[in-house]
Design a protein around this motif. Structure first.
Motif, PDB file in Angstrom:
ATOM      1  N   MET A 113       0.833  -1.210   0.000  1.00 15.73           N
ATOM      2  CA  MET A 113       0.000   0.000   0.000  1.00 15.73           C
ATOM      3  C   MET A 113       0.871   1.265   0.000  1.00 15.73           C
ATOM      4  O   MET A 113       0.736   2.142  -0.829  1.00 15.73           O
ATOM      5  CB  MET A 113      -0.917  -0.007   1.216  1.00 15.73           C
ATOM      6  N   LEU A 114       1.785   1.351   0.987  1.00  9.60           N
ATOM      7  CA  LEU A 114       2.717   2.469   1.062  1.00  9.60           C
ATOM      8  C   LEU A 114       4.127   1.905   1.068  1.00  9.60           C
ATOM      9  O   LEU A 114       4.436   0.986   1.828  1.00  9.60           O
ATOM     10  CB  LEU A 114       2.488   3.299   2.320  1.00  9.60           C
ATOM     11  N   LYS A 115       4.965   2.451   0.232  1.00  9.33           N
ATOM     12  CA  LYS A 115       6.356   2.031   0.186  1.00  9.33           C
ATOM     13  C   LYS A 115       7.242   3.268   0.159  1.00  9.33           C
ATOM     14  O   LYS A 115       7.085   4.136  -0.709  1.00  9.33           O
ATOM     15  CB  LYS A 115       6.615   1.159  -1.050  1.00  9.33           C
ATOM     16  N   VAL A 116       8.135   3.349   1.119  1.00  9.40           N
ATOM     17  CA  VAL A 116       9.083   4.454   1.212  1.00  9.40           C
ATOM     18  C   VAL A 116      10.459   3.894   0.859  1.00  9.40           C
ATOM     19  O   VAL A 116      10.909   2.912   1.452  1.00  9.40           O
ATOM     20  CB  VAL A 116       9.098   5.060   2.631  1.00  9.40           C
TER      21      VAL A 116
ATOM     22  N   ARG B 160      11.996   7.929  -2.864  1.00  6.67           N
ATOM     23  CA  ARG B 160      10.675   7.821  -3.484  1.00  6.67           C
ATOM     24  C   ARG B 160       9.626   7.439  -2.457  1.00  6.67           C
ATOM     25  O   ARG B 160       9.897   6.720  -1.487  1.00  6.67           O
ATOM     26  CB  ARG B 160      10.682   6.760  -4.582  1.00  6.67           C
ATOM     27  N   ILE B 161       8.395   7.894  -2.710  1.00  2.00           N
ATOM     28  CA  ILE B 161       7.224   7.502  -1.931  1.00  2.00           C
ATOM     29  C   ILE B 161       6.223   6.915  -2.918  1.00  2.00           C
ATOM     30  O   ILE B 161       5.782   7.606  -3.849  1.00  2.00           O
ATOM     31  CB  ILE B 161       6.607   8.710  -1.204  1.00  2.00           C
ATOM     32  N   LEU B 162       5.905   5.659  -2.728  1.00  2.00           N
ATOM     33  CA  LEU B 162       4.941   4.993  -3.608  1.00  2.00           C
ATOM     34  C   LEU B 162       3.666   4.708  -2.833  1.00  2.00           C
ATOM     35  O   LEU B 162       3.703   4.126  -1.747  1.00  2.00           O
ATOM     36  CB  LEU B 162       5.516   3.683  -4.156  1.00  2.00           C
ATOM     37  N   TRP B 163       2.553   5.143  -3.413  1.00  2.00           N
ATOM     38  CA  TRP B 163       1.239   4.966  -2.800  1.00  2.00           C
ATOM     39  C   TRP B 163       0.399   4.116  -3.736  1.00  2.00           C
ATOM     40  O   TRP B 163       0.105   4.520  -4.857  1.00  2.00           O
ATOM     41  CB  TRP B 163       0.594   6.336  -2.561  1.00  2.00           C
ATOM     42  N   ASN B 164       0.066   2.909  -3.284  1.00  2.35           N
ATOM     43  CA  ASN B 164      -0.663   1.952  -4.127  1.00  2.35           C
ATOM     44  C   ASN B 164      -0.004   1.785  -5.494  1.00  2.35           C
ATOM     45  O   ASN B 164      -0.668   1.749  -6.530  1.00  2.35           O
ATOM     46  CB  ASN B 164      -2.122   2.379  -4.282  1.00  2.35           C
TER      47      ASN B 164
ATOM     48  N   PRO C  62     -10.583   8.716   4.372  1.00  5.01           N
ATOM     49  CA  PRO C  62      -9.204   8.338   4.062  1.00  5.01           C
ATOM     50  C   PRO C  62      -8.991   6.828   4.034  1.00  5.01           C
ATOM     51  O   PRO C  62      -9.698   6.066   4.687  1.00  5.01           O
ATOM     52  CB  PRO C  62      -8.426   8.962   5.231  1.00  5.01           C
ATOM     53  N   LYS C  63      -7.991   6.426   3.288  1.00  3.94           N
ATOM     54  CA  LYS C  63      -7.525   5.043   3.330  1.00  3.94           C
ATOM     55  C   LYS C  63      -6.391   4.897   4.346  1.00  3.94           C
ATOM     56  O   LYS C  63      -6.096   3.792   4.790  1.00  3.94           O
ATOM     57  CB  LYS C  63      -7.049   4.607   1.943  1.00  3.94           C
ATOM     58  N   MET C  64      -5.768   6.028   4.683  1.00  2.00           N
ATOM     59  CA  MET C  64      -4.674   6.015   5.638  1.00  2.00           C
ATOM     60  C   MET C  64      -4.729   7.289   6.477  1.00  2.00           C
ATOM     61  O   MET C  64      -5.083   8.360   5.964  1.00  2.00           O
ATOM     62  CB  MET C  64      -3.331   5.918   4.913  1.00  2.00           C
TER      63      MET C  64
ATOM     64  N   THR D  11      -5.691   2.253   7.419  1.00  2.00           N
ATOM     65  CA  THR D  11      -4.303   2.102   7.828  1.00  2.00           C
ATOM     66  C   THR D  11      -3.890   3.317   8.654  1.00  2.00           C
ATOM     67  O   THR D  11      -4.251   4.447   8.328  1.00  2.00           O
ATOM     68  CB  THR D  11      -3.392   1.981   6.594  1.00  2.00           C
ATOM     69  N   VAL D  12      -3.152   3.091   9.744  1.00  2.00           N
ATOM     70  CA  VAL D  12      -2.727   4.181  10.621  1.00  2.00           C
ATOM     71  C   VAL D  12      -1.214   4.167  10.762  1.00  2.00           C
ATOM     72  O   VAL D  12      -0.611   3.130  11.045  1.00  2.00           O
ATOM     73  CB  VAL D  12      -3.381   4.058  12.021  1.00  2.00           C
TER      74      VAL D  12
END
Length: 255
Positions: free
Chosen positions: A1-4, A58-62, A164-166, A198-199
Motif C-alpha cells: 500500500m505504502l512504500k518508502v 521515493r514515496i509509492l502509494w498503491n 481516508p484510506k490512511m 491504515t494508521v
C-alpha cells in the motif's frame, strides 16, 4: 500500500532530518513510529503526504510514485491521507462544525471553500463524524472552548471527513494526560479495526506502542534503527528501549 524507498530530507539550513529511510506499510496495519524528539518522525509523516518535499528517495502509494506529483495531481492522493497533528491545527475561533467540514475541502470547488459553502450531505457527514468521536453536542462551540482531548477528537473527525484510506497521526497524544491518550488512540484503533483504515502514528511511550501498534519502526537521528512486529514490540524491555531510542524515551505510567 505504502512504500518508502531511500528517503532523505535535508532542510535548507543543512539539517539532515532523514537519512536513507526505507520501509513498507501493508493495508490495515497500525504502524507505530517511535524515537526521540528530533529523530525525524514528524518530518517523515509530512514527507509522505508531501507537506514537505523530500531531498532524495521515493514515496509509492498503491504502486504510484507520488514523490514529484504536481499540486493538481497530488490533490486526489491527499484526500486518501488524513492528517492528525500534535497541536490539533484547528481554526480556534471557528466553530467545531466548520473545522470538521474543512476535511471536505479536497472534494469541494475552491470557490466554495472561500465562503464555507458545503452541501447538506457534507454537513450530515460532519455530524456523523462528531458522533463517531463522541462530541456531537459540541458542533456549534468555538474550537478554543474545548479541552485538549476534545480538540483532538475534532482533528480525528476532520480527518474522517476525507474518507481516508490512511491516517498519518503526528504525535497525537503528546500533549495529553494518560487517560486522554488512551481515549484518543482508542478512536484511532477503532477506525483501524472497524473501518480498515491504515494508521501511521508517531508515539513516545512504550506502553502505548505495545498496546496499539501491530508493527513498529524506530528512528534515531533520521535513520531506521528498529523494525518489528507485535511480538517484537512486546519483548522490548525498558532498558533495550532506551538503548535504542535514548534516555528520554519513557514508559507511560497509568497508575
Amino acid at each position: 500500500m505504502l512504500k518508502v524507498e531511500n528517503l532523505t530530507m535535508v532542510y535548507p539550513d543543512g539539517t539532515v532530518a532523514l537519512r536513507d529511510v526505507s520501509f513498507e506499510v501493508n493495508e490495515g496495519e497500525f504502524l507505530g513510529i517511535i524515537g526521540l524528539s528530533g529523530s525525524g518522525k514528524s518530518t517523515l509523516l509530512r514527507c509522505i503526504n508531501r507537506l514537505l518535499e523530500p531531498t532524495e528517495g521515493r514515496i509509492l502509494w498503491n504502486g504510484e510514485d507520488i514523490t514529484h506529483l504536481d499540486q493538481s495531481d497530488l490533490r486526489p492522493v491527499r484526500r486518501e491521507m488524513g492528517m492528525i497533528f500534535q497541536n490539533f491545527n484547528l481554526v480556534r475561533r471557528s466553530s467545531v462544525m466548520v473545522n470538521v467540514l474543512a476535511g471536505r475541502l479536497g472534494y469541494t470547488p475552491p470557490s466554495w471553500s472561500l465562503i464555507n459553502r458545503f452541501s447538506a450531505e457534507d454537513r450530515q457527514k460532519a455530524v456523523q463524524a462528531l458522533t463517531r468521536v463522541g462530541i456531537p453536542d459540541k458542533a456549534q462551540n468555538r474550537a478554543d472552548e474545548l479541552s485538549g482531548g476534545q480538540q483532538q477528537r475534532v482533528g480525528i473527525a476532520r480527518a474522517l471527513m476525507q474518507e481516508p484510506k490512511m491516517i498519518l497521526a503526528d504525535e497525537p497524544v503528546a500533549s495529553l494526560d494518560p487517560v486522554l491518550a488512551h481515549s484518543i488512540l482508542g478512536h484511532l484503533e477503532d477506525l483501524n479495526q472497524q473501518d480498515g483504515i491504515t494508521v501511521l502514528c508517531s508515539l513516545h511511550f512504550l506502553d502505548l506502542v505495545q498496546r496499539y501498534s501491530t508493527r513498529v519502526i524506530g528512528l534515531r537521528a533520521g535513520q531506521v534503527v528498529f523494525e518489528g512486529g507485535k511480538e517484537d514490540i512486546r519483548k522490548i524491555s525498558d532498558e533495550r528501549f532506551k538503548q535504542i531510542y535514548g534516555e528520554e524515551a519513557q514508559r507511560l505510567e497509568t497508575d
